[in-house]
Design a protein around this motif. Sequence first.
Motif, PDB file in Angstrom:
ATOM      1  N   ARG A 148       0.837  -1.204   0.000  1.00 15.14           N
ATOM      2  CA  ARG A 148       0.000   0.000   0.000  1.00 15.14           C
ATOM      3  C   ARG A 148       0.875   1.257   0.000  1.00 15.14           C
ATOM      4  O   ARG A 148       0.586   2.230  -0.711  1.00 15.14           O
ATOM      5  CB  ARG A 148      -0.915  -0.016   1.234  1.00 15.14           C
ATOM      6  CG  ARG A 148      -1.661   1.285   1.488  1.00 15.14           C
ATOM      7  CD  ARG A 148      -2.727   1.562   0.443  1.00 15.14           C
ATOM      8  NE  ARG A 148      -3.197   2.945   0.539  1.00 15.14           N
ATOM      9  CZ  ARG A 148      -4.268   3.402  -0.062  1.00 15.14           C
ATOM     10  NH1 ARG A 148      -5.018   2.608  -0.796  1.00 15.14           N
ATOM     11  NH2 ARG A 148      -4.609   4.665   0.060  1.00 15.14           N
ATOM     12  N   THR A 151       2.093   2.054  -3.499  1.00 12.02           N
ATOM     13  CA  THR A 151       1.095   2.699  -4.356  1.00 12.02           C
ATOM     14  C   THR A 151       0.899   4.163  -3.967  1.00 12.02           C
ATOM     15  O   THR A 151       0.744   5.020  -4.836  1.00 12.02           O
ATOM     16  CB  THR A 151      -0.258   1.964  -4.298  1.00 12.02           C
ATOM     17  OG1 THR A 151      -0.803   2.031  -2.977  1.00 12.02           O
ATOM     18  CG2 THR A 151      -0.112   0.513  -4.707  1.00 12.02           C
ATOM     19  N   CYS A 270      -5.330  -1.728  -3.582  1.00  8.94           N
ATOM     20  CA  CYS A 270      -4.102  -1.606  -4.366  1.00  8.94           C
ATOM     21  C   CYS A 270      -3.762  -2.867  -5.164  1.00  8.94           C
ATOM     22  O   CYS A 270      -2.661  -2.983  -5.695  1.00  8.94           O
ATOM     23  CB  CYS A 270      -2.926  -1.197  -3.492  1.00  8.94           C
ATOM     24  SG  CYS A 270      -2.617  -2.225  -2.060  1.00  8.94           S
TER      25      CYS A 270
END
Length: 561
Positions: A148, A151, A270
């Motif tokens: 995460r 991203t 994600c």
Amino acid sequence: MAPKALKFELKTPKGTKDWEGKDMVIRDKIFSTISEVFKRHGGVTIDTPVFELRDILAGKYGEDSKLIYDLADQGGEICSLRYDLTVPFARWLAMNKDVQSIKRYHIAKVYRRDQPAMTKGRMREFYQCDFDIAGAYDAMVPDAEIIRIVTEVFNALGWNGTYTIKLNHRKILDGIFQVCGVPEDKIRTISSAVDKLDKLPWADVRKEMTEEKGLDGETADKIGEWVVLKGQKDLLEKLRANEKMAANESMKQGMNDLDLLFLYLEFFNCLPAVSFDLSLARGLDYYTGVIYEVVTEGSAPSTTPAVEEVAPAPKKKGKKSATDPDEDRSSDPSVGVGSIAAGGRYDNLVGMFSGKGQIPCVGISFGVDRIFSITKARMAADKNVAQVRNNEVDVYVMAFGGKGFTGLLKERMSVCATLWESGIKAEFLYKVKPKLPNQFKAAEVNGVPFAVVLGEDELAQGKVKIKEMGLRDGHPEKEGVLVNLDDVAWEVKQRLQRKQVLDDMTRQADGLRVVHGIRADQIETDVAAAGVESAVPTGTAPTDTVPVNAAPADTPQQDAK
């Protein structure tokens, strides 16, 4: 008589460079974007020495250990420059026995005697930005948060949809090797060969496995059936459908981990950026579980290199080798930028330094110089991209006058002091009697958005003029707006806030170009209609200043409404 000057070549060492000007601005923006994401996820920063005892680094990097810079013996301690930030972190954890869990980030230089390609961000001295989660937690929860974070970083850099997170699991890869018949003592070296599939076709990787590393050809062919595959949950199901793979204990552990990871990545929104890629091996020896690297356009070479270019042969005496390890290969089409971030789980590394037991860890390392090289190339290709400013000054304080003009140096200094005390970035020209064109030029060179212009007649009335730079002809504020001198900081802050809102809306509409029928002047009209225009006072402003990031509704005028 002065001593004779020494003759030497003025240059930086191979694989290094000086940083200055707009390059520093771009790089610092990358740093601040990444560190902001790290802090958002609870990271605390540490710092470690730039060199470590050689024994600390030895045996941690597999075949890449040959790239470590060793230092001369200085007083009985044999040291080397750090190769990455992960091993020093593990050493720090082992030394600090009271730390059993931590979210740590570290932004610092590392050193590798690799073959440089400077314009592609492949250097011998470069920055890494690392985020690691250490501690015993439930399976795959911290691993999912690391993905995460990846991203969030690249989305914040404006790379939405242009990058891929390649993901694999060391236990799945080891399971494939075991089922295919790779001897245990060759698993790591065969894994290193597989890791070159992003640079070489399978035929060349197979040749390395069989001819250089002594693997049986039939075994190599079995491996080749699997390591060329990629997907997501569908590939996981394909592995499970194979009886031999599903029965392998290492495979079972790896597949169970990825089942959980894919589930958690859905919760974190994600999963679309992830590709389960069986060719990903990561050459470093310390990884034990999930591994990943981030690629984008520019990561891969524009042409396929020959196998000898990926694994350079030793240079022969008397000849300049095409694969000279000191040669800068920036113009070589067979060399790409490579991965722009990479990492994985390493559960046993801390235990190698300490008898206090293992501390499981998982982390990611962002290659800032590679990110920079791609960012700069994209900016050069996009003629509509905003120009990079040399500094962050918000206001240039100017003065003008007619015959007998004194220069108003004292007044310019006083206004700058007022702006600085209010947290506003401001400059003025270091001339007693500056010419107005020279002052505007100094502001324009650095892209300063506003000018505060002092005139003798206006000052006599307690007024100054605030002028927004670059307004189109015919704009009602093209020539500036008179405001009370006592309110100059407050007035400037309101205009800076309004400009920030407009700039954000313009960026969302894909710049100042006509996009989906929206033009910059239409955006300005929309903002005014939404009430942001009222953030710019039309009457007398209060003498109290407000924070730069205060919402327009906090202004006294709107409270009165």
